[in-house]
Design an enzyme around this catalytic site. Structure first.
Site, short mmCIF file in Angstrom:
data_model
loop_
_atom_site.label_atom_id
_atom_site.label_comp_id
_atom_site.label_asym_id
_atom_site.label_seq_id
_atom_site.Cartn_x
_atom_site.Cartn_y
_atom_site.Cartn_z
N GLU A 188 0.82 -1.22 0.00
CA GLU A 188 0.00 0.00 0.00
C GLU A 188 0.85 1.27 0.00
OE1 GLU A 188 -1.39 1.98 3.37
OE2 GLU A 188 -1.23 0.24 4.69
N VAL A 233 -5.47 0.47 3.07
CA VAL A 233 -5.67 -0.98 2.94
C VAL A 233 -6.88 -1.24 2.04
CG1 VAL A 233 -6.36 -3.06 4.20
CG2 VAL A 233 -4.54 -1.59 5.10
N LYS A 272 -3.28 -1.29 15.59
CA LYS A 272 -2.73 -0.59 16.75
C LYS A 272 -3.78 -0.54 17.86
CE LYS A 272 0.94 2.25 14.98
NZ LYS A 272 0.82 2.60 13.56
N ASP A 291 -11.58 -0.16 5.84
CA ASP A 291 -10.75 -1.38 5.66
C ASP A 291 -11.53 -2.63 6.07
OD1 ASP A 291 -8.70 0.37 5.06
OD2 ASP A 291 -7.51 -0.06 6.86
N SER A 299 -13.33 1.90 10.29
CA SER A 299 -12.51 2.03 9.07
C SER A 299 -13.15 1.25 7.92
CB SER A 299 -11.12 1.49 9.32
OG SER A 299 -10.40 1.44 8.10
N ASP A 346 -16.98 5.25 14.19
CA ASP A 346 -15.85 5.49 13.29
C ASP A 346 -15.23 4.14 12.98
OD1 ASP A 346 -13.50 6.07 11.98
OD2 ASP A 346 -12.97 7.76 13.29
N1 PSU Z 1 -2.52 1.87 10.84
C1 PSU Z 1 -1.17 1.88 10.93
N2 PSU Z 1 -0.46 2.42 9.91
C2 PSU Z 1 -1.06 2.96 8.79
C3 PSU Z 1 -2.49 2.93 8.70
C4 PSU Z 1 -3.17 2.37 9.76
O1 PSU Z 1 -0.63 1.41 11.91
O2 PSU Z 1 -0.37 3.46 7.90
C5 PSU Z 1 -3.17 3.47 7.47
C6 PSU Z 1 -3.49 2.31 6.51
O3 PSU Z 1 -3.33 2.74 5.19
C7 PSU Z 1 -4.96 2.04 6.80
C8 PSU Z 1 -5.47 3.44 7.10
O4 PSU Z 1 -5.64 1.42 5.72
O5 PSU Z 1 -4.42 4.05 7.82
C9 PSU Z 1 -6.76 3.45 7.87
O6 PSU Z 1 -7.29 4.73 7.92
P1 PSU Z 1 -8.80 4.97 8.41
O7 PSU Z 1 -8.83 4.65 9.87
O8 PSU Z 1 -9.10 6.42 8.13
O9 PSU Z 1 -9.65 4.02 7.60
MN MN Z 2 -10.76 5.91 10.87
#
Ligand code: PSU
Ligand code: MN
Length: 307
Positions: free
Chosen positions: A22, A105, A156, A139, A137, A135
């Site tokens: 990614e 992702v 995390k 993903d 994701s 909220d």
């Molecule tokens: N978590 C990490 N490192 C990252 C991301 C998440 O430890 O780089 C990035 C990844 O690209 C993941 C995105 O798909 O953040 C998720 O963002 P959101 O919560 O806005 O969906």
């Molecule tokens: Mn998010």
């Protein structure tokens, strides 16, 4: 509509192993110049494992599979505000406006699947945010609807990991612990939270992915690999940084797609070198293991074709 590099096209045409990588982690997850160094080292790790790396991003509106060293350097060195963080909903916007986009992702899974790549390595996936159960994701939803295997170090613990697991269960996503009995939590090897199955070899994981293909499964698979022992972060250091970063985000009113990049940056700053070396180690480790699984998968596929 896809631009696929010659090397990746050639590998796919000959049924050789390919691993997608990614680009949000490059543009929004890590500071320059470490981001570029790590992205290139991940490509190298995939090669060492006998597979071809395909880092994915959108460059001036072109959805590109295999952006190469030039693309990685470009995405990594430009100010992150100029590169759109691309999840599913962002793809038509960057393509239509011929803008630059780094795929999350979810975004990477979509483009990998379009290109015919079924495995992808990264650090951590998105999840449900602590204190913000709505909220969720994209993903997690993408894992429920796109048949790509994501090799990661879990998520995390700045996220609400128990809720994240609930959503993955609802979405029908199998969670494999690679050489581990509970869900890895990125900086720490184990969270104590349940996974679906522990597997210890690339062959075993490949068998499950292969079976998903045979069954015609339309969802993804999550392979969670713990950070290498020697780079594990002491739990207290990780938790303190996470608690502080979450509190700062709350105070500053940071929400939506900006929340994850903000938290990643602050945790990086608060834990300094420790988190950086852990991050690098687990990213390279995941790239290696994804390469090994991809190899096993193509062996199975090619064997099936011969028989
Ligand atoms: N978590 C990490 N490192 C990252 C991301 C998440 O430890 O780089 C990035 C990844 O690209 C993941 C995105 O798909 O953040 C998720 O963002 P959101 O919560 O806005 O969906
Ligand atoms: Mn998010």
């Amino acid at each position: 509509m896809l631009t696929i590099s010659d090397e990746v096209q050639e590998a796919l045409a000959h049924h050789r192993p390919v691993v997608a990588l990614e680009s949000t982690v490059i543009a929004h997850g890590l500071p320059y110049p470490q981001n570029v160094e790590i992205a290139l080292a991940m490509e190298d790790a995939v090669r060492q494992a006998g597979a071809i790396p395909a880092t994915i991003a959108i460059l001036k509106g072109e959805m590109t599979v295999g952006i190469g060293e030039k693309g990685i350097d470009y995405l990594g060195s430009r100010p992150s505000e100029t590169i759109r963080k691309c999840s599913r909903r962002d793809l038509p916007i960057v393509v239509g406006l011929k803008a630059d986009g780094a795929t999350t992702v979810a975004g990477t899974m979509i483009l990998a699947h379009m290109a015919g790549i079924n495995i992808f390595a990264t650090g951590g996936i998105g999840g449900v945010h602590r204190g913000h159960p709505f909220d969720v994701s994209a993903d997690l939803i993408e894992l429920g609807r796109t048949p790509v295997t994501v090799v990661c170090a879990g998520a995390k613990s700045l996220l609400d990991l128990p809720l994240t697991l609930e959503v993955l269960e609802t979405q029908g996503v199998p969670i494999i612990g690679y050489g581990v009995d509970s869900l890895p939590a990125f900086y720490t090897r184990e969270s104590g939270l349940p996974i679906d199955i522990r597997l210890d070899t690339p062959q075993q994981v490949a068998s499950v992915i292969h079976a998903a293909g045979q069954i015609g499964a339309s969802h993804g698979i999550l392979v969670t690999v713990p950070v290498p022992h020697e780079h594990e972060l002491p739990l207290e250091i990780a938790e303190n940084a996470i608690t502080q970063a979450n509190a700062e985000a709350e105070r500053q009113g940071i929400v939506g797609k900006h929340l994850t990049p903000f938290l990643l940056r602050r945790i990086g700053e608060l834990t300094d070198d420790l988190s950086r070396t852990a991050n690098r180690a687990l990213l390279l480790n995941n790239a290696t293991i994804a390469g090994q699984i991809a190899n096993e998968l193509t062996n199975m596929g090619n064997h099936m074709k011969k028989s």
